[in-house]
Write an enzyme that holds these catalytic residues in place. Structure first.
Site, PDB file in Angstrom:
ATOM      1  N   HIS A  43      68.787  21.254  -1.241  1.00  0.00           N
ATOM      2  CA  HIS A  43      69.062  21.408   0.190  1.00  0.00           C
ATOM      3  C   HIS A  43      68.199  22.551   0.721  1.00  0.00           C
ATOM      4  O   HIS A  43      67.531  22.400   1.729  1.00  0.00           O
ATOM      5  CB  HIS A  43      70.556  21.659   0.440  1.00  0.00           C
ATOM      6  CG  HIS A  43      70.907  21.817   1.891  1.00  0.00           C
ATOM      7  ND1 HIS A  43      72.186  21.794   2.364  1.00  0.00           N
ATOM      8  CD2 HIS A  43      70.141  22.025   2.977  1.00  0.00           C
ATOM      9  CE1 HIS A  43      72.188  21.971   3.693  1.00  0.00           C
ATOM     10  NE2 HIS A  43      70.960  22.115   4.084  1.00  0.00           N
ATOM     11  N   GLU A  97      63.905  23.534   7.034  1.00  0.00           N
ATOM     12  CA  GLU A  97      64.234  24.543   6.010  1.00  0.00           C
ATOM     13  C   GLU A  97      63.210  25.672   6.003  1.00  0.00           C
ATOM     14  O   GLU A  97      63.569  26.850   5.860  1.00  0.00           O
ATOM     15  CB  GLU A  97      64.345  23.879   4.626  1.00  0.00           C
ATOM     16  CG  GLU A  97      65.533  22.924   4.500  1.00  0.00           C
ATOM     17  CD  GLU A  97      66.882  23.616   4.689  1.00  0.00           C
ATOM     18  OE1 GLU A  97      67.105  24.690   4.105  1.00  0.00           O
ATOM     19  OE2 GLU A  97      67.732  23.081   5.433  1.00  0.00           O
ATOM     20  N   HIS A 101      64.819  29.092   7.225  1.00  0.00           N
ATOM     21  CA  HIS A 101      65.075  29.968   6.073  1.00  0.00           C
ATOM     22  C   HIS A 101      63.802  30.565   5.472  1.00  0.00           C
ATOM     23  O   HIS A 101      63.746  31.757   5.189  1.00  0.00           O
ATOM     24  CB  HIS A 101      65.847  29.198   4.990  1.00  0.00           C
ATOM     25  CG  HIS A 101      67.181  28.688   5.435  1.00  0.00           C
ATOM     26  ND1 HIS A 101      68.271  29.514   5.611  1.00  0.00           N
ATOM     27  CD2 HIS A 101      67.594  27.442   5.762  1.00  0.00           C
ATOM     28  CE1 HIS A 101      69.311  28.793   6.009  1.00  0.00           C
ATOM     29  NE2 HIS A 101      68.927  27.535   6.112  1.00  0.00           N
TER      30      HIS A 101
END
Ligand code: 5GP
Ligand code: 5GP
Ligand code: 5GP
Length: 208
Positions: A43, A97, A101
Site C-alpha cells: 500500500h 503515494e 508520502h
C-alpha cells in the site's frame, strides 16, 4: 521561511491483503494488467513521527515522473498493484503515494530510491510465506490475531501492527500489516507505536 524537506522519525511499511480489500464496502477493480497474484500487495511506505502524527504532501514541486521508475514498472505491477475502481494501470496509485508520502522522505530517498526501497522491503518481509509457514493461509478460515502477530514477530524480529476491516457479512478480516522501518528505508525496527487496529481476537483470512 520555505522548508521543502521535512524530517520524520520512521516509516510505516504497509501491505494490504487483496482478498480483504475486495470484500469491503468499496469493493475493488482489478488492474488493467489483470488479476494480481494471491499475495500481499504494497500500500505504501509512509514517513511518520514518533507521536503518531505524520507529514504529508511535503513538496508540490516534486511531481511524480514515471520515466524515473521505468525499470521498476513490471515489479511494481506485480508487487504494488492497484485495486481501486475504476481499473487503472497503477500510475495513479503510485503517483498518489509518492506525492502524499514519498515527498516527505526526500531527505533520504529520491523517487527511484523510494519505490525501490519499498520493493526490497516486500521481498525481505515475504509475509505470505511467513504466515503459511505457521499454517496461516488465505482459506476463508479464522485465525487467532495473536498467532498472526507472533508468526510475523518470530520471522521479522519485531511485532507488526495489524489492521482489520469488516466485510458485508460482518466478518472481521485481516486487511493491512504495518512494519516499522528506519529512516533509510531499509531496516526493520521496533515500532515506536502501533496503529490502532480494529481487529477482533480471531480474524478471517479470506481467499483471493
Ligand atoms: P485510513 O482511512 O485508511 O486509515 O487512512 C487513509 C490514508 O491516511 C492512508 O492511506 C494513508 O495515506 C494515511 N494514513 C493513515 N494512517 C496513517 C499513519 O499512521 N501514518 C501515515 N504516515 N499515514 C497514515
Ligand atoms: P492513502 O492515502 O490511503 O495512502 O491511499 C489511498 C488512495 O489510493 C485512495 O485514493 C485510493 O482510492 C487509492 N488507491 C488506488 N489503489 C489502491 C489500492 O489498491 N489500495 C488502497 N488502499 N488505495 C488505493
Ligand atoms: P482515500 O482518502 O485514500 O481516498 O481513502 C480513504 C479511505 O478509504 C482509506 O482507508 C482507503 O484505504 C479507503 N479507500 C479509498 N478508496 C477505496 C477503494 O476503492 N476501495 C476500498 N476498499 N477502500 C478504499
Amino acid at each position: 521561511v520555505l522548508c521543502v524537506s521535512q524530517d520524520f522519525d520512521f516509516f510505516y511499511f504497509v501491505q494490504q491483503w487483496p482478498g480483504s480489500y475486495c470484500d469491503t464496502r468499496h469493493s475493488c477493480c482489478y488492474p488493467k494488467t489483470g488479476k494480481p497474484v494471491a499475495d500481499f500487495g504494497i500500500h505504501g511506505l509512509w514517513p511518520n513521527y514518533n507521536n503518531g502524527g505524520y507529514p504529508s504532501n511535503c513538496n508540490p514541486d516534486s511531481v511524480f515522473d514515471k520515466s524515473q521508475i521505468s525499470d521498476l514498472k513490471s515489479s511494481l505491477e506485480k508487487n504494488w498493484p492497484t485495486l481501486a475502481c475504476p481499473s487503472g494501470d497503477g500510475y495513479k496509485f503510485w503517483t498518489h503515494e509518492w506525492e502524499k508520502h514519498g515527498t516527505c522522505a526526500e531527505s533520504e530517498l529520491d523517487q527511484h530510491g523510494y519505490f525501490e526501497a519499498a520493493l526490497k522491503l516486500k521481498e525481505k518481509a515475504n509475509l505470505l510465506q511467513v504466515l503459511k509457514n505457521a499454517d496461516i493461509k488465505p482459506d476463508d478460515e479464522f485465525y487467532d490475531l495473536d498467532s498472526i502477530e507472533q508468526a510475523i514477530e518470530d520471522a521479522i524480529g519485531y511485532a507488526p501492527g495489524i489492521e482489520c476491516n469488516v466485510d458485508g457479512s460482518r466478518n472481521t478480516q485481516l486487511f493491512q500489516i504495518y512494519l516499522c522501518i528506519d529512516t533509510s528505508g531499509s531496516e526493520f525496527i521496533k515500532c515506536p507505536l502501533l496503529p490502532r487496529g480494529r481487529c477482533a481476537s480471531r480474524v478471517q483470512f479470506p481467499k483471493f
